[in-house]
Design an enzyme around this catalytic site. Structure first.
Site, PDB file in Angstrom:
ATOM      1  N   ARG A  73      -8.705  -0.320   4.426  1.00  0.00           N
ATOM      2  CA  ARG A  73      -7.799   0.680   3.856  1.00  0.00           C
ATOM      3  C   ARG A  73      -6.453   0.047   3.504  1.00  0.00           C
ATOM      4  NH1 ARG A  73      -6.350   5.217   7.379  1.00  0.00           N
ATOM      5  NH2 ARG A  73      -5.050   5.533   5.581  1.00  0.00           N
ATOM      6  N   CYS A 132      -5.076  13.709  12.501  1.00  0.00           N
ATOM      7  CA  CYS A 132      -5.190  12.303  12.136  1.00  0.00           C
ATOM      8  C   CYS A 132      -5.243  11.544  13.441  1.00  0.00           C
ATOM      9  CB  CYS A 132      -3.952  11.941  11.325  1.00  0.00           C
ATOM     10  SG  CYS A 132      -3.717  10.197  11.127  1.00  0.00           S
ATOM     11  N   ASP A 170       4.538   0.945  11.962  1.00  0.00           N
ATOM     12  CA  ASP A 170       3.348   0.279  11.414  1.00  0.00           C
ATOM     13  C   ASP A 170       3.219  -1.177  11.869  1.00  0.00           C
ATOM     14  OD1 ASP A 170       2.621   2.581  10.141  1.00  0.00           O
ATOM     15  OD2 ASP A 170       3.183   1.941   8.133  1.00  0.00           O
ATOM     16  N   ARG A 199       0.607  15.033  12.812  1.00  0.00           N
ATOM     17  CA  ARG A 199       1.097  14.799  11.445  1.00  0.00           C
ATOM     18  C   ARG A 199       1.031  16.038  10.542  1.00  0.00           C
ATOM     19  NH1 ARG A 199      -1.127   9.049   9.372  1.00  0.00           N
ATOM     20  NH2 ARG A 199       0.943   8.718   8.569  1.00  0.00           N
ATOM     21  N   LYS A 252       0.839  -1.206   0.000  1.00  0.00           N
ATOM     22  CA  LYS A 252       0.000   0.000   0.000  1.00  0.00           C
ATOM     23  C   LYS A 252       0.876   1.259   0.000  1.00  0.00           C
ATOM     24  CE  LYS A 252      -1.831   1.787   3.927  1.00  0.00           C
ATOM     25  NZ  LYS A 252      -1.539   3.227   4.039  1.00  0.00           N
ATOM     26  N   ASN A 253       1.831   1.296   0.917  1.00  0.00           N
ATOM     27  CA  ASN A 253       2.608   2.532   1.068  1.00  0.00           C
ATOM     28  C   ASN A 253       3.563   2.792  -0.092  1.00  0.00           C
ATOM     29  OD1 ASN A 253       1.266   3.046   3.386  1.00  0.00           O
ATOM     30  ND2 ASN A 253       2.983   2.655   4.776  1.00  0.00           N
TER      31      ASN A 253
HETATM   32  C1  UD1 Z   1       4.334   7.065   6.185  1.00  0.00           C
HETATM   33  C2  UD1 Z   1       3.452   5.853   6.054  1.00  0.00           C
HETATM   34  C3  UD1 Z   1       2.916   5.418   7.408  1.00  0.00           C
HETATM   35  C4  UD1 Z   1       4.083   5.209   8.369  1.00  0.00           C
HETATM   36  C5  UD1 Z   1       4.990   6.428   8.403  1.00  0.00           C
HETATM   37  C6  UD1 Z   1       6.240   6.209   9.241  1.00  0.00           C
HETATM   38  C7  UD1 Z   1       2.497   6.098   3.830  1.00  0.00           C
HETATM   39  C8  UD1 Z   1       1.289   6.348   3.004  1.00  0.00           C
HETATM   40  N1  UD1 Z   1       2.331   6.178   5.160  1.00  0.00           N
HETATM   41  O1  UD1 Z   1       3.515   8.119   6.694  1.00  0.00           O
HETATM   42  O2  UD1 Z   1       2.194   4.199   7.237  1.00  0.00           O
HETATM   43  O3  UD1 Z   1       3.578   4.967   9.666  1.00  0.00           O
HETATM   44  O4  UD1 Z   1       5.412   6.773   7.073  1.00  0.00           O
HETATM   45  O5  UD1 Z   1       6.961   5.124   8.783  1.00  0.00           O
HETATM   46  O6  UD1 Z   1       3.560   5.798   3.316  1.00  0.00           O
HETATM   47  N2  UD1 Z   1       6.127  14.919  10.439  1.00  0.00           N
HETATM   48  C9  UD1 Z   1       6.171  16.266  10.709  1.00  0.00           C
HETATM   49  N3  UD1 Z   1       6.141  17.139   9.658  1.00  0.00           N
HETATM   50  C10 UD1 Z   1       6.096  16.720   8.365  1.00  0.00           C
HETATM   51  C11 UD1 Z   1       6.052  15.341   8.094  1.00  0.00           C
HETATM   52  C12 UD1 Z   1       6.067  14.456   9.156  1.00  0.00           C
HETATM   53  O7  UD1 Z   1       6.233  16.681  11.867  1.00  0.00           O
HETATM   54  O8  UD1 Z   1       6.084  17.561   7.454  1.00  0.00           O
HETATM   55  C13 UD1 Z   1       6.149  13.957  11.561  1.00  0.00           C
HETATM   56  C14 UD1 Z   1       4.854  13.160  11.655  1.00  0.00           C
HETATM   57  O9  UD1 Z   1       3.903  13.862  12.388  1.00  0.00           O
HETATM   58  C15 UD1 Z   1       5.323  11.899  12.334  1.00  0.00           C
HETATM   59  C16 UD1 Z   1       6.741  11.706  11.799  1.00  0.00           C
HETATM   60  O10 UD1 Z   1       7.137  12.979  11.298  1.00  0.00           O
HETATM   61  O11 UD1 Z   1       5.360  12.092  13.726  1.00  0.00           O
HETATM   62  C17 UD1 Z   1       6.881  10.655  10.702  1.00  0.00           C
HETATM   63  O12 UD1 Z   1       6.026  10.971   9.649  1.00  0.00           O
HETATM   64  P1  UD1 Z   1       6.292  10.544   8.123  1.00  0.00           P
HETATM   65  O13 UD1 Z   1       7.526   9.722   8.024  1.00  0.00           O
HETATM   66  O14 UD1 Z   1       6.171  11.755   7.298  1.00  0.00           O
HETATM   67  O15 UD1 Z   1       5.042   9.607   7.875  1.00  0.00           O
HETATM   68  P2  UD1 Z   1       4.042   9.631   6.664  1.00  0.00           P
HETATM   69  O16 UD1 Z   1       4.768   9.856   5.386  1.00  0.00           O
HETATM   70  O17 UD1 Z   1       2.869  10.477   6.978  1.00  0.00           O
END
Ligand code: UD1
Length: 418
Positions: A398, A118, A306, A123, A22-23
């Site tokens: 999902r 979320c 995850d 996030r 999925k990711n």
């Molecule tokens: C992706 C995965 C999700 C997984 C996560 C961490 C997908 C669709 N989803 O989510 O399943 O749990 O990686 O491996 O691929 N953060 C900020 N600012 C930002 C971006 C992130 O503060 O601009 C923080 C987030 O709140 C979180 C952390 O960074 O606490 C990690 O987030 P991130 O690696 O970006 O996760 P996703 O890409 O949302």
């Protein structure tokens, strides 16, 4: 609303085929915005999030065909499309924000709703936005939308504050069509990033270093269509393996290499499992009751957030007390009160859960709260005595393709009820 009814206590045995990730699939499907000719993607899982992605891309004016049985998607972005991702779609699926990079890179503008809160934490998308700014985008926030524009993105050195998966994907998809060279630093090293890089290379992008913390990209003037197969889903695989161990069984997952799952496999071994690693499958066998094993979630190659909830379900029936620390998301213990309803003994202290293993859990009605939390309830329900009814199954849909079918193939007594 659909529910899943589980009669627990049956050791899972057998082999299943893992679905496409999925990711990996979500950003790869979205990357087709960048290509001037149609892209074909294979092993695309039939999941609610994938359907939402097609809705989003169709909303932008792209043509999207999906043969769910074959897992084959064909996508094409014509020379002019709408560049607006509305709240209704982004709210359903946070991963929609990765349209920002490709829309900006190919069409010079993007208007994308802020994803909002979320269930598993705040996030924000600040890392995405500052990366795009470094590549020359002008960013404004207005009425709950990010409005981004750039006549032409310019290659740059982009240091991410944290190795965010989504921000790395957005920056990569922006930089591939930027003018000149980019170096993205402190990047996420997740296998899904390498899969996205593979898809982009198949479209003609020049990318090196994916899978390390520094990704080097040489901008090109245009990208073309491709034929690309999505990688297997390591989290789906890990979930079935955890279910096998929690029930005292033996499970093989085909269609996935062991290295992607190594940090999880090591923890399964520490918990007493026998693990067989192969290039195209992974097999685990329980060695009696699992042993308590501590886990801290970290960016790849660390233990994946995850898999935290599913591992906690395994620890809920382990011998001894384990400590599970969540460092990626600030509110990712929503499965704990539900696991407690099955008799699990778990105490939360800040970002740490202390799990005192119980010999036996007892079935109960439960409420799914988010995707992986729901998966942990299924794992726990499978080893609990009696009937467990998991409500709000749409969370599971999902991210898990045909979950009841796959579990039944392993001998589980599981059915979907309306
Ligand atoms: C992706 C995965 C999700 C997984 C996560 C961490 C997908 C669709 N989803 O989510 O399943 O749990 O990686 O491996 O691929 N953060 C900020 N600012 C930002 C971006 C992130 O503060 O601009 C923080 C987030 O709140 C979180 C952390 O960074 O606490 C990690 O987030 P991130 O690696 O970006 O996760 P996703 O890409 O949302």
């Amino acid at each position: 609303m659909d529910k899943i009814r589980i009669h627990g206590g049956v050791p899972l045995r057998g082999a299943i085929q893992v679905s496409g990730s999925k990711n990996a699939a979500l950003p790869i499907l979205i990357s087709s915005i960048l290509a001037e000719t149609p892209c074909t993607f294979r092993r695309v899982p039939d999941l609610q999030d994938v359907r939402t992605t097609f809705q989003l891309l169709s909303h932008l004016g792209m043509t999207a065909q999906f043969d769910a049985l074959q897992g084959r998607a064909v996508l094409h972005a014509p020379a002019t499309i709408s560049c607006e991702a509305p709240y209704d779609l982004v709210r359903k699926m946070r991963a929609s924000v990765v349209v920002l990079g490709p829309l900006l890179a190919r069409f010079g503008r993007a208007k994308v709703s802020l994803p909002g809160g979320c269930a598993i934490g705040a996030r924000p998308i600040n890392f995405h936005l500052s990366a795009l700014e470094k590549l020359g985008a002008k960013i404004e926030l207005e009425g709950g939308y990010v409005i981004a524009s750039a006549r032409k993105l310019k290659g740059a050195r982009v240091g991410l504050e944290f190795p965010s998966v989504g921000a790395t994907e957005n920056a990569m998809m922006a930089a591939v069509l930027a003018e000149g060279d980019s170096i993205l630093e402190n990047c996420a090293r997740e296998p899904e990033i390498m899969d996205l890089a593979g898809a982009l290379r198949a479209m003609g992008a020049k990318i090196e270093g994916d899978g390390t913390e520094a990704i080097r990209i040489q901008g090109v003037s245009s990208l073309h269509g491709c034929d690309y197969q999505v990688m297997g889903d390591r989290i789906e695989a890990g979930t079935y393996l955890a279910a096998g161990l929690a029930t005292g069984g033996q499970v093989r997952v085909d269609g996935l290499g062991a290295p992607e799952l190594e940090s999880v496999l090591v923890k399964f071994e520490e918990a007493g499992a026998t693990v067989v690693r192969n290039e195209s499958f992974v097999e685990v066998a329980a060695g009696g009751r699992p042993r308590a094993t501590d886990v801290t979630t970290l960016p790849f190659p660390g233990f994946p957030t995850d898999m935290q909830a599913q591992f906690m379900a395994l620890m809920a029936v382990a011998e001894g007390t384990s400590v599970i620390k969540e460092t990626i998301f600030e509110n990712r213990f929503m499965h704990v009160p539900e696991l407690s309803r099955l008799g699990a003994d778990i105490t939360i202290r800040g970002n740490t859960a202390v799990v005192k293993g119980k010999r036996q859990l007892k079935g109960a009605p439960l409420m799914a709260t988010d995707l992986r939390a729901s998966a942990s309830l299924v794992v726990a329900g499978l080893c609990a005595e009696g009937e467990t009814l998991v409500n709000r199954v749409y969370h599971l849909d999902r991210g898990y393709e045909r979950i009841e079918e796959k579990l039944r193939a392993l001998g589980a007594r599981v059915e979907r009820v309306k």
